[in-house]
Scaffold this active site. Structure first.
Site, PDB file in Angstrom:
ATOM      1  N   ASP A   8       0.866  -1.176   0.000  1.00 29.81           N
ATOM      2  CA  ASP A   8       0.000   0.000   0.000  1.00 29.81           C
ATOM      3  C   ASP A   8       0.907   1.232   0.000  1.00 29.81           C
ATOM      4  OD1 ASP A   8       0.903   0.242   2.609  1.00 29.81           O
ATOM      5  OD2 ASP A   8      -1.067   0.190   3.548  1.00 29.81           O
ATOM      6  N   CYS A  65       3.152  -3.207   4.083  1.00 27.84           N
ATOM      7  CA  CYS A  65       2.284  -2.092   4.474  1.00 27.84           C
ATOM      8  C   CYS A  65       2.994  -1.388   5.629  1.00 27.84           C
ATOM      9  CB  CYS A  65       0.867  -2.561   4.826  1.00 27.84           C
ATOM     10  SG  CYS A  65       0.712  -3.679   6.232  1.00 27.84           S
ATOM     11  N   THR A  67       2.725  -1.881   8.913  1.00 25.95           N
ATOM     12  CA  THR A  67       3.148  -2.845   9.944  1.00 25.95           C
ATOM     13  C   THR A  67       3.371  -4.258   9.422  1.00 25.95           C
ATOM     14  OG1 THR A  67       0.843  -3.403  10.375  1.00 25.95           O
ATOM     15  CG2 THR A  67       1.822  -1.623  11.721  1.00 25.95           C
ATOM     16  N   HIS A  98       8.231 -24.934   9.501  1.00 19.53           N
ATOM     17  CA  HIS A  98       7.081 -25.533  10.188  1.00 19.53           C
ATOM     18  C   HIS A  98       5.740 -25.189   9.546  1.00 19.53           C
ATOM     19  CE1 HIS A  98       9.186 -26.189  14.369  1.00 19.53           C
ATOM     20  NE2 HIS A  98       9.956 -26.551  13.341  1.00 19.53           N
ATOM     21  N   HIS A 133       4.880 -31.842  10.487  1.00 18.42           N
ATOM     22  CA  HIS A 133       4.194 -30.574  10.228  1.00 18.42           C
ATOM     23  C   HIS A 133       3.093 -30.723   9.182  1.00 18.42           C
ATOM     24  CE1 HIS A 133       7.211 -28.783  12.698  1.00 18.42           C
ATOM     25  NE2 HIS A 133       8.165 -29.276  11.923  1.00 18.42           N
TER      26      HIS A 133
HETATM   27  C1  RB5 Z   1      -2.036   2.547   6.592  1.00 20.10           C
HETATM   28  O1  RB5 Z   1      -2.147   3.727   7.297  1.00 20.10           O
HETATM   29  C2  RB5 Z   1      -1.779   1.380   7.556  1.00 20.10           C
HETATM   30  O2  RB5 Z   1      -2.878   1.159   8.359  1.00 20.10           O
HETATM   31  C3  RB5 Z   1      -1.402   0.131   6.782  1.00 20.10           C
HETATM   32  O3  RB5 Z   1      -0.286   0.383   5.999  1.00 20.10           O
HETATM   33  C4  RB5 Z   1      -1.034  -1.102   7.597  1.00 20.10           C
HETATM   34  O4  RB5 Z   1      -0.081  -0.815   8.559  1.00 20.10           O
HETATM   35  C5  RB5 Z   1      -2.157  -1.891   8.116  1.00 20.10           C
HETATM   36  O5  RB5 Z   1      -1.983  -2.934   8.742  1.00 20.10           O
END
Ligand code: RB5
Length: 146
Positions: A8, A65, A67, A98, A133
């Site tokens: 994203d 993204c 996180t 695994h 596994h």
């Molecule tokens: C975008 O602001 C953020 O929410 C997205 O990149 C991500 O971290 C979502 O899990």
């Protein structure tokens, strides 16, 4: 290896780094964006990569993204996908040995980019152990079936 890749807006820089790094290492990258200006919705990109991996059009998927977490949640909704968000060498290696993970998700806002490049290499190079596994992976696969 043929790898489907997407991010994203929050993962664009790290995605570009991964694309260049992995291409240099001889992988075939299918970059599915985003190339849009401004904010986009990460599930739209997660599902594009996940569908290609599930269909066998790419061997593995990599998603970025902010996180890595939203991408993993969304990708795991697609049947056949085992998406993970590895954060160190152990979780990266074990997610392959695994869990036979086929999609790896990273977070540009929370992870050191150089570490992510090393983890991506390790994740792509590590095989699945099978054996004990496989029974567990088959139970995960059965959750995909209606
Ligand atoms: C975008 O602001 C953020 O929410 C997205 O990149 C991500 O971290 C979502 O899990």
């Amino acid at each position: 290896m043929k790898i489907a890749l997407a991010s994203d807006h929050a993962g664009k820089k790290l995605r570009a780094m991964l694309r260049d790094h992995l291409a240099q290492r001889g992988h075939e990258l299918v970059d599915l964006g985003t190339d849009q200006e401004g904010s986009v919705d990460y599930p739209d990109f997660a599902v594009e990569v996940a569908k290609r991996v599930a269909a066998g059009e790419a061997e593995r998927g990599i998603l970025v993204c902010g996180t890595g977490l939203g991408m993993a949640i969304a990708a795991n909704k697609v049947a056949g996908i085992r998406a993970v968000a590895p954060y160190d060498e152990n979780t990266t290696r074990l997610s392959r040995e695994h869990n036979d993970a086929n999609v790896a998700c990273f977070g540009e806002r929370v992870q050191d980019p150089e570490l992510v490049l090393r983890l991506a290499d390790l994740w792509l190079e590590t095989g699945y152990d099978g054996g004990r596994h496989e029974r567990r992976i088959e139970k995960i696969r059965s959750l995909d079936r209606p």
